[in-house]
Scaffold this active site. Structure first.
Site, PDB file in Angstrom:
ATOM      1  N   TYR A   1     -49.624 -39.149  12.119  1.00  0.00           N
ATOM      2  CA  TYR A   1     -50.401 -40.150  11.379  1.00  0.00           C
ATOM      3  C   TYR A   1     -51.454 -39.410  10.778  1.00  0.00           C
ATOM      4  O   TYR A   1     -52.257 -40.154   9.942  1.00  0.00           O
ATOM      5  CB  TYR A   1     -50.472 -41.321  12.149  1.00  0.00           C
ATOM      6  CG  TYR A   1     -50.886 -42.569  11.335  1.00  0.00           C
ATOM      7  CD1 TYR A   1     -50.406 -42.954  10.276  1.00  0.00           C
ATOM      8  CD2 TYR A   1     -51.861 -43.274  11.736  1.00  0.00           C
ATOM      9  CE1 TYR A   1     -50.715 -44.030   9.574  1.00  0.00           C
ATOM     10  CE2 TYR A   1     -52.557 -44.296  11.210  1.00  0.00           C
ATOM     11  CZ  TYR A   1     -52.020 -44.689  10.035  1.00  0.00           C
ATOM     12  OH  TYR A   1     -52.454 -45.794   9.321  1.00  0.00           O
TER      13      TYR A   1
ATOM     14  N   HIS B   1     -43.802 -37.878   8.841  1.00  0.00           N
ATOM     15  CA  HIS B   1     -44.475 -37.987   9.754  1.00  0.00           C
ATOM     16  C   HIS B   1     -44.091 -39.092  10.774  1.00  0.00           C
ATOM     17  O   HIS B   1     -43.597 -40.187  10.234  1.00  0.00           O
ATOM     18  CB  HIS B   1     -46.080 -38.189   9.413  1.00  0.00           C
ATOM     19  CG  HIS B   1     -46.413 -39.753   9.034  1.00  0.00           C
ATOM     20  ND1 HIS B   1     -46.734 -40.776   9.717  1.00  0.00           N
ATOM     21  CD2 HIS B   1     -46.311 -40.469   7.719  1.00  0.00           C
ATOM     22  CE1 HIS B   1     -47.067 -41.604   8.970  1.00  0.00           C
ATOM     23  NE2 HIS B   1     -46.568 -41.780   7.656  1.00  0.00           N
ATOM     24  N   CYS B   2     -44.588 -39.205  12.018  1.00  0.00           N
ATOM     25  CA  CYS B   2     -44.614 -40.179  13.028  1.00  0.00           C
ATOM     26  C   CYS B   2     -46.099 -40.311  13.456  1.00  0.00           C
ATOM     27  O   CYS B   2     -46.964 -40.040  12.777  1.00  0.00           O
ATOM     28  CB  CYS B   2     -43.769 -39.957  14.190  1.00  0.00           C
ATOM     29  SG  CYS B   2     -43.758 -38.462  15.117  1.00  0.00           S
ATOM     30  N   MET B   3     -46.431 -41.109  14.718  1.00  0.00           N
ATOM     31  CA  MET B   3     -47.581 -41.097  15.111  1.00  0.00           C
ATOM     32  C   MET B   3     -48.148 -39.841  15.652  1.00  0.00           C
ATOM     33  O   MET B   3     -49.314 -39.460  15.251  1.00  0.00           O
ATOM     34  CB  MET B   3     -47.531 -42.152  16.288  1.00  0.00           C
ATOM     35  CG  MET B   3     -49.105 -42.508  16.879  1.00  0.00           C
ATOM     36  SD  MET B   3     -50.061 -43.341  15.910  1.00  0.00           S
ATOM     37  CE  MET B   3     -49.185 -45.042  15.543  1.00  0.00           C
TER      38      MET B   3
ATOM     39  N   SER C   1     -40.411 -37.931  13.749  1.00  0.00           N
ATOM     40  CA  SER C   1     -40.690 -37.206  12.719  1.00  0.00           C
ATOM     41  C   SER C   1     -39.828 -35.661  12.788  1.00  0.00           C
ATOM     42  O   SER C   1     -39.175 -35.325  11.668  1.00  0.00           O
ATOM     43  CB  SER C   1     -41.663 -36.926  11.954  1.00  0.00           C
ATOM     44  OG  SER C   1     -42.780 -36.601  13.020  1.00  0.00           O
TER      45      SER C   1
END
Length: 267
Positions: free
Chosen positions: A59, A124-126, A132
């Protein structure tokens, strides 16, 4: 800013700051680590998985539009519903609505459309370590025809920080069977990564310990001669001072002891 500084951007974040002197970048907050500090240098740019097309990140990467544009990224696949899409006027977003499972086909359709349009996409992820990477691995299985282990290794080599959870690995293994059918890999990724297997969302219980089986015979004076439970063999020998019988058996008292007890009762 001196001319030399304008001609020599930071080799990690790509911005212009006195990184050689340890100055913190005013744009992204990067600072060059000193030799005494532990840990590898981390680039502020997202990780390139397939050249000039597919990128993987966190992120934090998705929150830096100047770096995204520097990499030519114009589309963003957000795999975490709680993450906000910050720059809707500058990028094309696709956000997942489900946080329990990963809808691989939905994600792959967005990524593949980006490839057809000759654009570049960030997934994307966190933290860029779990959800992701799983989507990118699933895409490599579809696009390249690589099985799960090979696709995982390709991503791991380019982004060593990925850490898939057992739940996500389980989804990838199920997707591998969906893609390859009977030709799916025979080595489970969970076993290859040394992760515990599980079923229905709960870990498997540990194996029950073997319970001893007691006998009704008197114990021998040596535990090694006639063991009183069926278990692992013991190498030590313990001498018992008296014979012992399991069960409520009343032992006859010697005459002298009985007389002593009688004299004590009468006192």
């Amino acid at each position: 800013m001196r001319k030399r500084e304008r001609e020599n951007p930071c080799f990690v974040c790509g911005h212009y700051h006195k990184f050689e002197d340890g100055e913190v970048c005013g744009i992204c907050g990067h600072r060059l680590q000193e030799a005494t500090e532990k840990g590898p240098q981390q680039s502020a740019f997202s990780t390139e998985i397939l050249p000039q097309f597919l990128y993987l990140g966190s992120y934090d990467n998705a929150s830096r539009p100047e770096l995204l544009k520097a990499q030519g990224i114009s589309r963003i696949l957000n795999t975490v519903p709680t993450c906000q899409n910050l720059y809707k006027n500058s990028f094309i977003y696709h956000s997942l609505k489900e946080d329990k499972t990963l809808p691989f086909d939905e994600c792959l359709e967005f990524i593949e459309q980006t490839r057809r349009d000759k654009a570049r996409v960030l997934v994307h992820c966190m933290s860029g370590q779990n959800r992701s990477p799983a989507v990118v691995i699933a895409y490599l299985m579809r696009l390249k025809g690589w099985q799960l282990l090979q696709s995982y290794q390709w991503v791991k080599d380019r982004r060593p920080s990925i850490k898939l959870t057992p739940a996500v690995v389980q989804q990838l293994q199920e997707y591998e069977i969906e893609v390859f059918g009977n030709n799916a890999g025979t080595t489970p990724l969970l076993a290859a990564l040394g992760l515990p297997t599980f079923g229905f969302g709960f870990p498997n219980p540990p194996p029950l310990a073997e319970l001893p089986t007691f006998t009704s015979q008197a114990v021998s004076t040596s535990l090694t001669s006639t063991p009183f439970f069926n278990g692992p063999e013991r190498s030590d020998s313990v001498a018992l001072n008296t014979n012992f019988v399991f069960g409520a058996v009343r032992q006859e008292q010697p005459v002298a002891r009985a007389a002593m007890d009688h004299s004590m009762d009468s006192s």
